[in-house]
Design a protein around this motif. Structure first.
Motif, PDB file in Angstrom:
ATOM      1  N   PHE A   5     -19.751 -34.378  -5.533  1.00 50.01           N
ATOM      2  CA  PHE A   5     -19.858 -34.707  -3.919  1.00 50.01           C
ATOM      3  C   PHE A   5     -18.493 -34.130  -3.385  1.00 50.01           C
ATOM      4  CE2 PHE A   5     -21.866 -38.363  -6.104  1.00 50.01           C
ATOM      5  CZ  PHE A   5     -22.969 -38.589  -5.179  1.00 50.01           C
ATOM      6  N   ASN A   6     -18.688 -33.674  -2.105  1.00 54.81           N
ATOM      7  CA  ASN A   6     -17.738 -33.612  -1.035  1.00 54.81           C
ATOM      8  C   ASN A   6     -17.313 -34.667  -0.355  1.00 54.81           C
ATOM      9  OD1 ASN A   6     -17.751 -30.444  -1.319  1.00 54.81           O
ATOM     10  ND2 ASN A   6     -19.644 -30.626  -0.401  1.00 54.81           N
ATOM     11  N   ARG A   7     -16.097 -35.253  -0.340  1.00 62.04           N
ATOM     12  CA  ARG A   7     -15.776 -36.661   0.134  1.00 62.04           C
ATOM     13  C   ARG A   7     -14.884 -36.444   1.360  1.00 62.04           C
ATOM     14  NH1 ARG A   7     -16.230 -37.020  -5.537  1.00 62.04           N
ATOM     15  NH2 ARG A   7     -17.265 -39.020  -6.317  1.00 62.04           N
ATOM     16  N   GLN A   8     -14.728 -35.171   1.614  1.00 59.04           N
ATOM     17  CA  GLN A   8     -13.676 -35.000   2.903  1.00 59.04           C
ATOM     18  C   GLN A   8     -14.552 -35.302   4.231  1.00 59.04           C
ATOM     19  OE1 GLN A   8     -14.028 -32.737   0.539  1.00 59.04           O
ATOM     20  NE2 GLN A   8     -12.437 -33.546  -0.703  1.00 59.04           N
ATOM     21  N   GLU A   9     -15.880 -35.228   4.308  1.00 56.88           N
ATOM     22  CA  GLU A   9     -16.596 -35.255   5.340  1.00 56.88           C
ATOM     23  C   GLU A   9     -17.008 -36.590   5.640  1.00 56.88           C
ATOM     24  OE1 GLU A   9     -20.108 -32.766   4.980  1.00 56.88           O
ATOM     25  OE2 GLU A   9     -18.801 -30.766   4.222  1.00 56.88           O
ATOM     26  N   ARG A  10     -17.410 -37.047   6.806  1.00 57.53           N
ATOM     27  CA  ARG A  10     -17.687 -38.399   7.170  1.00 57.53           C
ATOM     28  C   ARG A  10     -19.100 -38.768   6.579  1.00 57.53           C
ATOM     29  NH1 ARG A  10     -17.805 -40.219  13.292  1.00 57.53           N
ATOM     30  NH2 ARG A  10     -15.422 -39.882  12.832  1.00 57.53           N
ATOM     31  N   ARG A  11     -20.101 -38.011   6.353  1.00 56.14           N
ATOM     32  CA  ARG A  11     -21.064 -38.012   5.301  1.00 56.14           C
ATOM     33  C   ARG A  11     -20.958 -37.472   4.369  1.00 56.14           C
ATOM     34  NH1 ARG A  11     -26.701 -39.482   6.039  1.00 56.14           N
ATOM     35  NH2 ARG A  11     -28.250 -38.214   4.642  1.00 56.14           N
ATOM     36  N   ILE A  12     -21.404 -38.204   3.097  1.00 56.09           N
ATOM     37  CA  ILE A  12     -21.239 -37.512   1.715  1.00 56.09           C
ATOM     38  C   ILE A  12     -22.247 -36.237   1.484  1.00 56.09           C
ATOM     39  CG2 ILE A  12     -21.591 -38.072  -0.571  1.00 56.09           C
ATOM     40  CD1 ILE A  12     -19.036 -39.138   0.399  1.00 56.09           C
ATOM     41  N   SER A  13     -21.672 -35.191   1.095  1.00 54.71           N
ATOM     42  CA  SER A  13     -22.839 -34.147   0.536  1.00 54.71           C
ATOM     43  C   SER A  13     -22.506 -33.643  -0.688  1.00 54.71           C
ATOM     44  CB  SER A  13     -22.427 -32.950   1.581  1.00 54.71           C
ATOM     45  OG  SER A  13     -21.226 -32.561   1.599  1.00 54.71           O
ATOM     46  N   LEU A  14     -23.294 -32.969  -1.372  1.00 54.43           N
ATOM     47  CA  LEU A  14     -23.254 -32.395  -2.553  1.00 54.43           C
ATOM     48  C   LEU A  14     -22.385 -31.158  -2.621  1.00 54.43           C
ATOM     49  CD1 LEU A  14     -26.850 -33.051  -3.997  1.00 54.43           C
ATOM     50  CD2 LEU A  14     -24.820 -34.481  -4.612  1.00 54.43           C
ATOM     51  N   THR A  15     -21.858 -30.851  -3.768  1.00 53.33           N
ATOM     52  CA  THR A  15     -21.091 -29.832  -4.140  1.00 53.33           C
ATOM     53  C   THR A  15     -22.104 -28.586  -4.566  1.00 53.33           C
ATOM     54  OG1 THR A  15     -20.622 -30.342  -6.205  1.00 53.33           O
ATOM     55  CG2 THR A  15     -19.128 -30.651  -4.447  1.00 53.33           C
ATOM     56  N   ALA A  16     -22.014 -27.499  -4.915  1.00 54.02           N
ATOM     57  CA  ALA A  16     -22.951 -26.506  -5.674  1.00 54.02           C
ATOM     58  C   ALA A  16     -23.269 -27.417  -6.719  1.00 54.02           C
ATOM     59  CB  ALA A  16     -22.354 -25.320  -5.532  1.00 54.02           C
ATOM     60  N   GLU A  17     -22.305 -27.731  -7.575  1.00 53.62           N
ATOM     61  CA  GLU A  17     -22.612 -28.453  -9.055  1.00 53.62           C
ATOM     62  C   GLU A  17     -23.675 -29.702  -8.890  1.00 53.62           C
ATOM     63  OE1 GLU A  17     -18.937 -25.996  -9.124  1.00 53.62           O
ATOM     64  OE2 GLU A  17     -19.586 -27.667  -7.807  1.00 53.62           O
ATOM     65  N   GLY A  18     -23.185 -30.496  -7.809  1.00 53.77           N
ATOM     66  CA  GLY A  18     -24.238 -31.556  -7.456  1.00 53.77           C
ATOM     67  C   GLY A  18     -25.479 -31.136  -7.201  1.00 53.77           C
ATOM     68  N   GLU A  19     -25.660 -30.300  -6.539  1.00 49.23           N
ATOM     69  CA  GLU A  19     -27.128 -29.680  -5.946  1.00 49.23           C
ATOM     70  C   GLU A  19     -27.773 -29.436  -7.496  1.00 49.23           C
ATOM     71  OE1 GLU A  19     -28.716 -29.656  -3.264  1.00 49.23           O
ATOM     72  OE2 GLU A  19     -27.155 -29.602  -1.720  1.00 49.23           O
ATOM     73  N   ILE A  20     -27.226 -28.699  -8.207  1.00 49.39           N
ATOM     74  CA  ILE A  20     -27.818 -28.321  -9.610  1.00 49.39           C
ATOM     75  C   ILE A  20     -28.073 -29.667 -10.472  1.00 49.39           C
ATOM     76  CG2 ILE A  20     -27.580 -27.311 -11.835  1.00 49.39           C
ATOM     77  CD1 ILE A  20     -25.788 -25.220 -10.221  1.00 49.39           C
ATOM     78  N   PHE A  21     -26.976 -30.671 -10.387  1.00 47.72           N
ATOM     79  CA  PHE A  21     -27.251 -31.835 -11.249  1.00 47.72           C
ATOM     80  C   PHE A  21     -28.423 -32.656 -10.480  1.00 47.72           C
ATOM     81  CE2 PHE A  21     -26.283 -36.308 -12.279  1.00 47.72           C
ATOM     82  CZ  PHE A  21     -25.998 -36.347 -13.553  1.00 47.72           C
ATOM     83  N   LEU A  22     -28.718 -32.471  -9.274  1.00 46.76           N
ATOM     84  CA  LEU A  22     -29.525 -33.484  -8.579  1.00 46.76           C
ATOM     85  C   LEU A  22     -30.934 -33.231  -9.001  1.00 46.76           C
ATOM     86  CD1 LEU A  22     -30.477 -35.535  -6.510  1.00 46.76           C
ATOM     87  CD2 LEU A  22     -30.786 -33.506  -4.659  1.00 46.76           C
ATOM     88  N   ARG A  23     -31.393 -31.904  -9.401  1.00 45.18           N
ATOM     89  CA  ARG A  23     -32.813 -31.456  -9.690  1.00 45.18           C
ATOM     90  C   ARG A  23     -33.015 -31.856 -11.189  1.00 45.18           C
ATOM     91  NH1 ARG A  23     -30.907 -26.241  -7.690  1.00 45.18           N
ATOM     92  NH2 ARG A  23     -30.791 -25.250 -10.032  1.00 45.18           N
ATOM     93  N   HIS A  24     -31.971 -31.942 -11.999  1.00 45.28           N
ATOM     94  CA  HIS A  24     -32.043 -32.798 -13.463  1.00 45.28           C
ATOM     95  C   HIS A  24     -32.150 -34.221 -13.257  1.00 45.28           C
ATOM     96  CE1 HIS A  24     -31.316 -28.853 -15.553  1.00 45.28           C
ATOM     97  NE2 HIS A  24     -30.144 -28.734 -14.729  1.00 45.28           N
ATOM     98  N   ALA A  25     -31.414 -34.625 -12.338  1.00 44.97           N
ATOM     99  CA  ALA A  25     -31.456 -36.204 -12.338  1.00 44.97           C
ATOM    100  C   ALA A  25     -32.671 -36.746 -11.825  1.00 44.97           C
ATOM    101  CB  ALA A  25     -30.193 -36.780 -11.476  1.00 44.97           C
TER     102      ALA A  25
END
Length: 294
Positions: free
Chosen positions: A48-68
């Motif tokens: 996760f990118n935690r610096q923004e007000r709304r949580i967003s995924l990192t590039a690694e998070g995007e890949i992991f989301l597909r598997h999850a």
């Protein structure tokens, strides 16, 4: 890594917030944060990118989301199939139906299906076709009614009905005596229209653009009943499926020249497990649709 971590992860992505995900999951927010910290430590990756007000995924998070998402879908399918094998299936069908269809074709379908399968629980969500597609893909609906010619590869679709798209005018309108209208004639009149997200809107606009025409849209709404009322009051003309005005004494249906038809399909997630309850509903709808076309 465990299933609960994946569920937490998927809900955070869906709502863009640790707090909202915790509320949805009915757990304390610190528990969600700790589970995600542990998951990232196990993977040795930042999800996760935690610096923004709304949580967003990192590039690694995007890949992991597909598997999850794939794992969670498989788990849900396994649980449902095992319940059915044990005879414990809840028999629930969650289906999305566009508002116009829910009022003019499905009341009889729902009544007869419920009479034929009294032990099955049917839940209907009224949304536009594009929203229904997304809800099926996200697992919020088991199946839904969609329209069109192209769909995401993640959806399985079956046509159950083909319905004519007609121009709708008041009985007193100068066009009411016409048997058909060309696109050029149609485009000359102010249009009471549907908002974005309704496939009928996109279909008409695409057809007009293909003919080099641009309609004058006088009013937009997502309430098809309001569209009917405004047409009746002479504010403009509109388009409907023929079934919508077939028994309306205040409105006249006029075919387009050449005629325009809309295919209505029942869709569900491809390669997902379709429960016996959902298969029963899909089969019933396809059978009734075939009968209506005769």
């Amino acid at each position: 890594m465990d299933i609960r971590q994946l569920q937490f992860f998927a809900e955070i992505v869906r709502y863009g917030s640790f707090t909202k995900a915790a509320e949805r999951l009915h757990v304390a927010q610190p528990a969600v944060s700790m589970a995600m910290k542990k998951l990232e430590e196990e993977l040795d990756l930042i999800l996760f990118n935690r610096q923004e007000r709304r949580i967003s995924l990192t590039a690694e998070g995007e890949i992991f989301l597909r598997h999850a998402e794939k794992i969670l879908d498989e788990v849900k399918s396994a649980e449902t199939e095992m319940e059915e094998l044990r005879g414990l299936a809840k028999g629930e069908v969650r289906v999305g139906i566009p508002p116009m269809m829910s009022a003019y074709f499905f009341p009889e379908i729902i009544r007869d299906f419920s009479n034929s399968y009294p032990d099955l629980h049917l839940t209907v969500s009224g949304e536009g076709a594009s929203k229904i597609q997304k809800m099926i893909i996200d697992g919020e609906l088991d199946m839904g009614v969609v329209a069109g010619a192209s769909f995401p590869e993640t959806l399985e679709v079956r046509r159950f009905l083909r319905e004519e798209v007609i121009v709708c005018v008041p009985r007193s309108h100068p066009l009411a005596s016409r048997g058909s209208l060309t696109l050029h004639e149609f485009a000359r009149h102010p249009l009471i229209f549907y908002r974005e997200g309704y496939y009928l809107r996109e279909l008409i606009l695409d057809v007009l653009r293909g003919a080099g025409l641009s309609p004058t849209i006088r009013f937009e709404t997502n309430l098809y009943t309001l569209v009917k009322s405004l047409v009746q009051k002479g504010m403009g003309i509109s388009v409907f499926l023929r079934m919508v005005v077939a028994e309306d004494d205040d409105l006249t249906a006029i075919s387009l020249d050449p005629p325009l038809f809309l295919d209505l399909l029942i869709a569900w997630k491809k390669h997902g497990y379709l429960s016996r309850a959902n298969r029963a509903f899909a089969d019933y709808l396809l059978e009734k649709g075939s009968s209506a076309a005769l």
